[in-house]
Design a protein around this motif. Structure first.
Motif, PDB file in Angstrom:
ATOM      1  N   LEU A   1      29.542  44.119  47.227  1.00  0.00           N
ATOM      2  CA  LEU A   1      29.793  43.228  48.360  1.00  0.00           C
ATOM      3  C   LEU A   1      31.131  43.546  49.018  1.00  0.00           C
ATOM      4  CD1 LEU A   1      28.592  39.741  47.049  1.00  0.00           C
ATOM      5  CD2 LEU A   1      27.453  41.235  48.704  1.00  0.00           C
ATOM      6  N   TYR A   2      32.153  43.671  48.192  1.00  0.00           N
ATOM      7  CA  TYR A   2      33.482  44.033  48.680  1.00  0.00           C
ATOM      8  C   TYR A   2      34.321  44.488  47.499  1.00  0.00           C
ATOM      9  CZ  TYR A   2      34.872  39.349  47.020  1.00  0.00           C
ATOM     10  OH  TYR A   2      35.102  38.230  46.259  1.00  0.00           O
ATOM     11  N   HIS A   3      35.515  44.969  47.772  1.00  0.00           N
ATOM     12  CA  HIS A   3      36.433  45.396  46.721  1.00  0.00           C
ATOM     13  C   HIS A   3      37.683  44.524  46.725  1.00  0.00           C
ATOM     14  CE1 HIS A   3      34.208  49.316  46.789  1.00  0.00           C
ATOM     15  NE2 HIS A   3      34.510  49.283  45.510  1.00  0.00           N
ATOM     16  N   LYS A   4      38.255  44.363  45.551  1.00  0.00           N
ATOM     17  CA  LYS A   4      39.579  43.766  45.424  1.00  0.00           C
ATOM     18  C   LYS A   4      40.592  44.884  45.202  1.00  0.00           C
ATOM     19  CE  LYS A   4      38.745  39.114  43.571  1.00  0.00           C
ATOM     20  NZ  LYS A   4      39.033  38.189  42.432  1.00  0.00           N
ATOM     21  N   PHE A   5      41.675  44.839  45.956  1.00  0.00           N
ATOM     22  CA  PHE A   5      42.762  45.801  45.792  1.00  0.00           C
ATOM     23  C   PHE A   5      44.012  45.003  45.452  1.00  0.00           C
ATOM     24  CE2 PHE A   5      46.141  48.645  47.439  1.00  0.00           C
ATOM     25  CZ  PHE A   5      45.818  49.796  46.742  1.00  0.00           C
ATOM     26  N   ILE A   6      44.463  45.112  44.206  1.00  0.00           N
ATOM     27  CA  ILE A   6      45.577  44.315  43.704  1.00  0.00           C
ATOM     28  C   ILE A   6      46.764  45.241  43.461  1.00  0.00           C
ATOM     29  CG2 ILE A   6      46.326  42.713  41.905  1.00  0.00           C
ATOM     30  CD1 ILE A   6      43.246  42.284  41.377  1.00  0.00           C
ATOM     31  N   ILE A   7      47.815  45.076  44.238  1.00  0.00           N
ATOM     32  CA  ILE A   7      49.000  45.927  44.126  1.00  0.00           C
ATOM     33  C   ILE A   7      49.870  45.412  42.982  1.00  0.00           C
ATOM     34  CG2 ILE A   7      51.062  46.778  45.299  1.00  0.00           C
ATOM     35  CD1 ILE A   7      49.554  46.346  47.949  1.00  0.00           C
TER      36      ILE A   7
ATOM     37  N   GLN B   1      33.846  53.245  52.838  1.00  0.00           N
ATOM     38  CA  GLN B   1      32.995  52.521  53.779  1.00  0.00           C
ATOM     39  C   GLN B   1      31.554  52.590  53.292  1.00  0.00           C
ATOM     40  OE1 GLN B   1      32.322  50.052  55.635  1.00  0.00           O
ATOM     41  NE2 GLN B   1      33.736  50.633  57.291  1.00  0.00           N
ATOM     42  N   ASN B   2      30.814  51.508  53.491  1.00  0.00           N
ATOM     43  CA  ASN B   2      29.415  51.504  53.073  1.00  0.00           C
ATOM     44  C   ASN B   2      28.511  51.969  54.214  1.00  0.00           C
ATOM     45  OD1 ASN B   2      29.152  49.309  54.835  1.00  0.00           O
ATOM     46  ND2 ASN B   2      29.360  47.799  53.196  1.00  0.00           N
TER      47      ASN B   2
ATOM     48  N   ILE C   1      42.163  39.513  53.982  1.00  0.00           N
ATOM     49  CA  ILE C   1      41.006  40.406  54.022  1.00  0.00           C
ATOM     50  C   ILE C   1      41.236  41.467  55.091  1.00  0.00           C
ATOM     51  CG2 ILE C   1      38.524  40.557  54.483  1.00  0.00           C
ATOM     52  CD1 ILE C   1      38.332  37.643  53.495  1.00  0.00           C
ATOM     53  N   SER C   2      40.967  42.713  54.735  1.00  0.00           N
ATOM     54  CA  SER C   2      41.133  43.832  55.663  1.00  0.00           C
ATOM     55  C   SER C   2      39.788  44.520  55.874  1.00  0.00           C
ATOM     56  CB  SER C   2      42.153  44.837  55.111  1.00  0.00           C
ATOM     57  OG  SER C   2      42.228  45.982  55.943  1.00  0.00           O
ATOM     58  N   MET C   3      39.534  44.890  57.128  1.00  0.00           N
ATOM     59  CA  MET C   3      38.295  45.584  57.481  1.00  0.00           C
ATOM     60  C   MET C   3      38.617  46.733  58.431  1.00  0.00           C
ATOM     61  SD  MET C   3      36.123  42.125  58.188  1.00  0.00           S
ATOM     62  CE  MET C   3      37.546  41.512  59.080  1.00  0.00           C
TER      63      MET C   3
ATOM     64  N   HIS D   1      32.034  47.040  55.270  1.00  0.00           N
ATOM     65  CA  HIS D   1      32.756  46.828  54.023  1.00  0.00           C
ATOM     66  C   HIS D   1      34.113  46.181  54.287  1.00  0.00           C
ATOM     67  CE1 HIS D   1      35.188  47.876  50.437  1.00  0.00           C
ATOM     68  NE2 HIS D   1      34.059  47.625  49.821  1.00  0.00           N
ATOM     69  N   SER D   2      34.539  45.321  53.357  1.00  0.00           N
ATOM     70  CA  SER D   2      35.835  44.653  53.484  1.00  0.00           C
ATOM     71  C   SER D   2      36.593  44.734  52.166  1.00  0.00           C
ATOM     72  CB  SER D   2      35.655  43.190  53.900  1.00  0.00           C
ATOM     73  OG  SER D   2      34.891  42.481  52.941  1.00  0.00           O
ATOM     74  N   TRP D   3      37.912  44.575  52.279  1.00  0.00           N
ATOM     75  CA  TRP D   3      38.801  44.610  51.121  1.00  0.00           C
ATOM     76  C   TRP D   3      39.525  43.277  50.999  1.00  0.00           C
ATOM     77  CZ3 TRP D   3      39.451  48.534  47.561  1.00  0.00           C
ATOM     78  CH2 TRP D   3      38.838  49.753  47.865  1.00  0.00           C
ATOM     79  N   PHE D   4      39.526  42.736  49.791  1.00  0.00           N
ATOM     80  CA  PHE D   4      40.312  41.554  49.457  1.00  0.00           C
ATOM     81  C   PHE D   4      41.636  42.071  48.894  1.00  0.00           C
ATOM     82  CE2 PHE D   4      41.832  38.589  46.279  1.00  0.00           C
ATOM     83  CZ  PHE D   4      41.649  37.340  46.848  1.00  0.00           C
ATOM     84  N   LEU D   5      42.744  41.792  49.585  1.00  0.00           N
ATOM     85  CA  LEU D   5      44.033  42.385  49.233  1.00  0.00           C
ATOM     86  C   LEU D   5      45.018  41.321  48.764  1.00  0.00           C
ATOM     87  CD1 LEU D   5      44.346  44.746  52.330  1.00  0.00           C
ATOM     88  CD2 LEU D   5      43.503  45.333  50.073  1.00  0.00           C
ATOM     89  N   VAL D   6      45.797  41.679  47.742  1.00  0.00           N
ATOM     90  CA  VAL D   6      46.784  40.743  47.211  1.00  0.00           C
ATOM     91  C   VAL D   6      47.765  41.510  46.325  1.00  0.00           C
ATOM     92  CG1 VAL D   6      45.435  40.153  45.147  1.00  0.00           C
ATOM     93  CG2 VAL D   6      47.067  38.497  46.065  1.00  0.00           C
TER      94      VAL D   6
END
Length: 229
Positions: A47-53, A101-102, A178-180, A107-112
């Motif tokens: 569905l989407y990805h999480k990108f955790i810095i 990208q799908n 959220i980034s797209m 596709h979207s990224w959940f960023l935090v």
């Protein structure tokens, strides 16, 4: 899009430098975690990805020169030989992994930033922030007001004065966004378009309260008038 690798919407500098290559670099350097959020109805669909810095490796920590190579563990080349990466590859990794990208181009990224994130943010991260970072306009009005308050109370050093205040507030208080990315044709050229949006489930009241607790207004003391005898 035929010139791009499947799922990787960038032109690689080398065939081996795909998204998995850059992903392994960030994991090896303990700089980010990437999580796949799957469709419960169809576990084969992301569905989407999480990108955790989680942190940054500085140029000083790297060694004598940016081109100094490190061996990449857990991943081998197409021929089975060892893979290596430089500090330039490490910097590229933050950007390239988000170029996934799908097939539906949605596709979207959940960023935090991770709750244990600490340390100095490198200057080269500004480029990443301009593409993927949030802007105040997507924040709810109370949080925008708090950003202005945070800006008035934060004490800048020579290093962090080059960054936007929203970057420090976002990283310190784990404000999600959220980034797209999509594409548009302009003057017969295919351009990337980056966009960000608010995450509706984020509770802002605890964030606002914590910021006012961390940066209280100075207490004004009443000075008693001096009388002379």
């Amino acid at each position: 899009m035929e010139v791009l690798l499947e799922g990787s919407h960038y032109i690689p500098k080398h065939p081996e430098k795909n998204i998995n290559y850059y992903r392994c670099i960030l994991i090896q350097e303990n700089s980010a975690r990437i999580e796949n959020i799957m469709n419960k109805g169809d576990p084969s669909v992301v569905l989407y990805h999480k990108f955790i810095i989680t942190g940054f490796l500085s140029c000083k920590d790297w060694g004598q020169h940016h081109s100094l190579l490190k061996k990449l563990s857990g991943l081998k080349s197409f021929s089975g030989s060892k893979l290596y990466y430089s500090y330039y590859d490490y910097m590229d990794a933050f950007e390239k992994v988000l170029f996934y990208q799908n097939k539906n181009f949605d596709h979207s990224w959940f960023l935090v930033f991770d709750k244990k994130f600490h340390g100095q943010i490198p200057s080269w991260f500004l480029k990443w922030w301009e593409m993927f970072g949030p802007v105040p306009q997507i924040w709810l009005e109370p949080l925008q007001d708090t950003l202005r308050y945070f800006n008035s109370r934060l004490q800048f050093t020579n290093h962090n004065s080059q960054f936007l205040v929203i970057l420090y507030m976002t990283s310190r208080y784990r404000i999600h966004w959220i980034s797209m990315r999509n594409y548009a044709i302009q003057d017969n050229l295919l351009n990337r378009e980056f966009s960000v949006k608010w995450w509706d489930n984020l509770k802002i009241d605890p964030i606002i309260s914590q910021i006012h607790k961390d940066f209280p207004l100075p207490v004004q003391r009443n000075i008693a008038p001096v009388t002379r005898s």
